[in-house]
Design a protein around this motif. Structure first.
Motif, mmCIF file in Angstrom:
data_model
loop_
_atom_site.group_PDB
_atom_site.id
_atom_site.type_symbol
_atom_site.label_atom_id
_atom_site.label_comp_id
_atom_site.label_asym_id
_atom_site.label_seq_id
_atom_site.Cartn_x
_atom_site.Cartn_y
_atom_site.Cartn_z
ATOM 1 N N PRO A 40 -1.674 -35.031 -3.063
ATOM 2 C CA PRO A 40 -3.116 -35.278 -2.959
ATOM 3 C C PRO A 40 -3.565 -36.512 -3.744
ATOM 4 C CG PRO A 40 -2.690 -33.538 -4.552
ATOM 5 C CD PRO A 40 -1.368 -33.887 -3.942
ATOM 6 N N SER A 41 -4.631 -37.130 -3.285
ATOM 7 C CA SER A 41 -5.308 -38.174 -4.065
ATOM 8 C C SER A 41 -6.407 -37.473 -4.857
ATOM 9 C CB SER A 41 -5.928 -39.219 -3.140
ATOM 10 O OG SER A 41 -4.913 -39.806 -2.370
ATOM 11 N N VAL A 65 3.702 -44.716 -1.336
ATOM 12 C CA VAL A 65 4.163 -43.461 -0.747
ATOM 13 C C VAL A 65 5.654 -43.533 -0.382
ATOM 14 C CG1 VAL A 65 3.972 -42.102 1.371
ATOM 15 C CG2 VAL A 65 1.950 -42.693 0.107
HETATM 16 N N1 GLU Z 1 -2.346 -39.221 -1.139
HETATM 17 C C1 GLU Z 1 -2.588 -39.345 0.260
HETATM 18 C C2 GLU Z 1 -3.909 -38.680 0.624
HETATM 19 O O1 GLU Z 1 -4.315 -37.744 -0.038
HETATM 20 C C3 GLU Z 1 -1.521 -38.682 1.095
HETATM 21 C C4 GLU Z 1 -0.197 -39.257 0.896
HETATM 22 C C5 GLU Z 1 0.782 -38.753 1.926
HETATM 23 O O2 GLU Z 1 0.795 -37.562 2.206
HETATM 24 O O3 GLU Z 1 1.563 -39.540 2.410
HETATM 25 O O4 GLU Z 1 -4.530 -39.101 1.574
#
Ligand code: GLU
Length: 290
Positions: A8-9, A183
């Motif tokens: 998660p962000s 990522v």
């Molecule tokens: N951190 C990203 C988001 O929450 C997702 C990263 C990923 O799953 O590749 O949108």
């Protein structure tokens, strides 16, 4: 060893849709004998540490388990610089001086795909670069010099998916590694070979798989799961009412997630017993907060 993950962000508390995606990522990993890892993607939201900790706590509260301490992207900048150095040594990067406006207004080839970088800075001479650097007066972004226009990934739920791979940014002008680079680098470093996430990110997967290949990593297996929408068919958001775990409560949230997948289980171990990827709903789940 192979692993799945949820990443998660930390820009806002997880809502029921995010929790459902996390449960699915855990189910995909556990049902295939993989390790499961958590990563807080905090490069963009470095000051949101509290939210990140709350996200981890919420995932724990619904019963998910992971096999290593959660990682925070901001804690290993060297990983990203090493990858950027590798690409740069291979002659695969170039500086880009374009603003968003420059890109929007640039002339395009008649059949250039929508949303693709028009290539303005790709073939500048050294002299032209010096001029552009001086003119813009801000540090350039770095773009990947790609040799394809599209790339096809195999997704467990969507089958073969072909999407645009343009010369995308790998390091932003402000020096922050771009999402697509971070990522890919982290998944490889963490041994992640199964990426399960919301299908809003499906269009990013061709770029990421292509970049993984450029860096010498194997492409992960993808499964992009349908998102959760509100009653108006828009993406679920805070303003839709009770959407976070604190508002819904653990048992009700688990019941709702399980029911949305057509199951009766009331905990994640029970869901694991009912899990069959072939039978997952392909349609978005319309959530009705009460
Ligand atoms: N951190 C990203 C988001 O929450 C997702 C990263 C990923 O799953 O590749 O949108």
């Amino acid at each position: 060893m192979s692993a799945g993950r949820f990443a998660p962000s930390p820009s806002a508390d997880l809502h029921i849709g995010n929790l459902r995606t996390a449960v699915l990522a855990w189910l995909f990993a556990r049902s295939t004998g993989r390790r499961f890892l958590l990563r807080v993607d905090d490069l963009d939201d470095r000051t949101f540490t509290e939210i990140g900790h709350r996200q981890v706590a919420d995932l724990e509260a619904i019963g998910l388990t992971w096999d290593a301490e959660p990682e925070w992207q901001s804690q290993h900048p060297d990983r990203y610089s090493a990858a950027i150095e590798q690409l740069s040594q291979a002659g695969l990067l170039y500086e880009c001086y374009c603003s968003r406006k420059d890109i929007a207004q640039a002339p395009r080839a008649p059949h250039a795909p929508q949303g693709a970088y028009p290539g303005t800075c790709r073939d500048l001479t050294d002299d032209q670069r010096q001029v552009r650097r001086a003119e813009t007066g801000r540090p350039p972004a770095l773009r990947l010099r790609t040799d394809v226009i599209t790339y096809t990934v195999r997704d467990l739920l969507h089958g073969d998916y072909t999407g645009i791979v343009d010369d995308f940014v790998v390091r932003r002008g402000d020096g922050v590694p771009a999402y697509n680079l971070a990522v890919v680098v982290d998944d490889a470093a963490q041994g992640v070979d199964q990426v399960v996430r919301g299908d809003d990110l499906l269009p990013s997967s061709p770029r990421q798989a292509y970049l993984a290949r450029m860096l010498g990593h194997a492409e992960p297996t993808y499964a992009h799961v349908a998102l959760v929408l509100n009653e108006d068919g828009a993406r679920l958001a805070k303003r839709d009412g009770a959407v976070t775990l604190a508002e819904i409560g653990v048992s009700r949230a688990l019941e709702q997630i399980s029911a949305s997948l057509g199951w009766r289980a009331t905990d994640v171990d029970g869901m694991l017993a009912e899990f069959d990827p072939a039978l997952l709903p392909r349609q978005p789940w319309i959530y009705q907060p009460h």
